[in-house]
Design an enzyme around this catalytic site. Structure first.
Site, PDB file in Angstrom:
ATOM      1  N   ASP A 199      34.083  50.256  26.834  1.00  0.00           N
ATOM      2  CA  ASP A 199      33.375  50.764  28.019  1.00  0.00           C
ATOM      3  C   ASP A 199      32.260  51.703  27.560  1.00  0.00           C
ATOM      4  O   ASP A 199      32.486  52.573  26.717  1.00  0.00           O
ATOM      5  CB  ASP A 199      34.346  51.515  28.942  1.00  0.00           C
ATOM      6  CG  ASP A 199      35.363  50.576  29.576  1.00  0.00           C
ATOM      7  OD1 ASP A 199      35.100  49.352  29.626  1.00  0.00           O
ATOM      8  OD2 ASP A 199      36.432  51.050  30.003  1.00  0.00           O
ATOM      9  N   ARG A 264      47.233  39.975  39.190  1.00  0.00           N
ATOM     10  CA  ARG A 264      47.060  41.356  38.721  1.00  0.00           C
ATOM     11  C   ARG A 264      45.943  41.992  39.553  1.00  0.00           C
ATOM     12  O   ARG A 264      44.896  41.369  39.774  1.00  0.00           O
ATOM     13  CB  ARG A 264      46.676  41.363  37.240  1.00  0.00           C
ATOM     14  CG  ARG A 264      46.314  42.752  36.691  1.00  0.00           C
ATOM     15  CD  ARG A 264      46.046  42.676  35.192  1.00  0.00           C
ATOM     16  NE  ARG A 264      45.469  43.900  34.683  1.00  0.00           N
ATOM     17  CZ  ARG A 264      46.159  44.965  34.265  1.00  0.00           C
ATOM     18  NH1 ARG A 264      47.483  44.948  34.309  1.00  0.00           N
ATOM     19  NH2 ARG A 264      45.555  46.029  33.800  1.00  0.00           N
TER      20      ARG A 264
HETATM   21  C1  AKG Z   1      37.061  46.409  33.086  1.00  0.00           C
HETATM   22  O1  AKG Z   1      36.912  46.141  34.301  1.00  0.00           O
HETATM   23  O2  AKG Z   1      36.147  46.927  32.378  1.00  0.00           O
HETATM   24  C2  AKG Z   1      38.342  46.120  32.431  1.00  0.00           C
HETATM   25  O3  AKG Z   1      38.493  46.378  31.265  1.00  0.00           O
HETATM   26  C3  AKG Z   1      39.422  45.508  33.232  1.00  0.00           C
HETATM   27  C4  AKG Z   1      40.792  45.976  32.870  1.00  0.00           C
HETATM   28  C5  AKG Z   1      41.820  45.518  33.875  1.00  0.00           C
HETATM   29  O4  AKG Z   1      41.450  44.891  34.863  1.00  0.00           O
HETATM   30  O5  AKG Z   1      42.972  45.789  33.666  1.00  0.00           O
END
Ligand code: AKG
Length: 322
Positions: A199, A264
């Site tokens: 990120d 999920r």
């Molecule tokens: C993101 O949206 O940057 C993710 O890494 C998603 C992680 C998740 O949805 O558990």
């Protein structure tokens, strides 16, 4: 859709090496620093965020994702809005649909959900309540990290993500059960829900329902699964915090694998600085200028570079000192 052919490492259940931090205990500051150095990732418990509010938001998110596509796509836009399968504009795809929005302090005034959606007022209030509490928790955690590093003043990191002009975003992800997964292949047929990436922001805060799928990459290159825990939050160090600490903290590479049976739902708050914020290794963490591993950049420059790259690119590389 990306399919991994190799079996995936790491324990799905059982003992997990992921650090668990009790943030109600100020003494956890050292464990927080260690977790950021060794994993760039940790789970937070005793956080004080209302489970009722989290449940309302999850419920609203599930309702939103169960709407007909024709309604969901009315919230389309770039970079904010509804998206399906395509992540960004550079060819990344995943078994995921999502709603991405600006989560700055003034975001209550943003008409990011069309008024005609059923319950949009409840959804909006839950988003606002949730991001307000998670922003506060994020600042508390950053201040504990500050204490653990012995940096003064104690809001050195938290002030980067708490001011009027900060650039934070919030993402709701929905990974539907994936029929492409052949359950007879003993985990050898994994479909990517969200491809591997780090990120770009300072720190990210993730909460999911009870379906696992998230994996993090360890220092030795192996992947381990993060057992889901809907009552906790998972924090990951972002690229900007790696730079601020001159590489002492690791921006953790992570990804999500789709599940053949269960949906999920995850919610992620990405705490970013203001667009004009200059990012460079803190002088109190290096002995002299020559030790700096990175060239200085503004958040705006780095964000633009990240938006123009592929998910799995090493986005910090162009900013490394030669
Ligand atoms: C993101 O949206 O940057 C993710 O890494 C998603 C992680 C998740 O949805 O558990």
């Amino acid at each position: 859709m990306a399919v991994l052919s190799k079996p995936v490492d790491g324990p799905e259940f059982g003992l997990s090496p992921i650090p668990v931090i009790d943030i109600s205990d100020p003494e956890s500051k050292n464990a927080l620093v260690k977790a950021c150095e060794e994993f760039g990732f940790f789970k937070v418990i005793n956080h004080g965020v209302s489970s009722e509010l989290v449940s309302v938001l999850e419920h609203e998110a599930v309702e939103f994702f169960s709407l007909p596509t024709s309604l969901k796509t009315q919230v389309e836009g770039y970079p904010f809005g509804y998206g399906n399968t395509e992540i960004g504009r550079n060819g990344d795809v995943g078994w995921v649909e999502y709603l991405l929005m600006n989560a700055n302090l003034d975001f209550s005034s943003h008409p990011f959900l069309p008024g005609h959606l059923k319950n949009s007022e409840t959804f909006r209030n839950a988003l606002l309540g949730y991001t307000t509490l998670v922003r506060k928790m994020t600042c508390d955690v950053l201040e504990m990290i500050n204490d653990g590093l012995g940096i003064n003043p104690r809001n050195t990191f938290s002030k980067l993500v708490s001011g009027e002009n900060t650039d934070s975003i919030f993402r709701l992800n929905h990974y539907p059960p994936c029929p492409l997964i052949n359950t007879n292949t003993n985990g050898g047929n994994n479909v990517i829900g969200f491809g591997e990436h780090t990120d770009p922001q300072i720190i990210s805060v993730l909460r999911s329902n009870n379906t696992s799928g998230l994996q993090i990459n360890l220092a030795d290159g192996s992947w381990i699964s993060v057992p889901s825990d809907p009552s906790s939050f998972f924090f990951n160090v972002g690229d900007s915090l790696q730079v601020l600490t001159n590489g002492r903290f690791k921006s953790v590479k992570h990804r999500v694998l789709a599940n053949s049976m269960k949906s999920r739902v995850s919610m992620i708050y990405f705490a970013g600085p203001s667009l004009t914020q200059r990012i460079f290794p803190l002088t109190c963490l290096i002995d002299n200028e020559d030790e700096s591993l990175y060239e200085e950049f503004t958040w705006s420059e780095y964000k633009n570079a990240a938006y123009n790259s592929r998910l799995s690119d090493n986005r910090l590389q162009p900013f490394e000192r030669k």
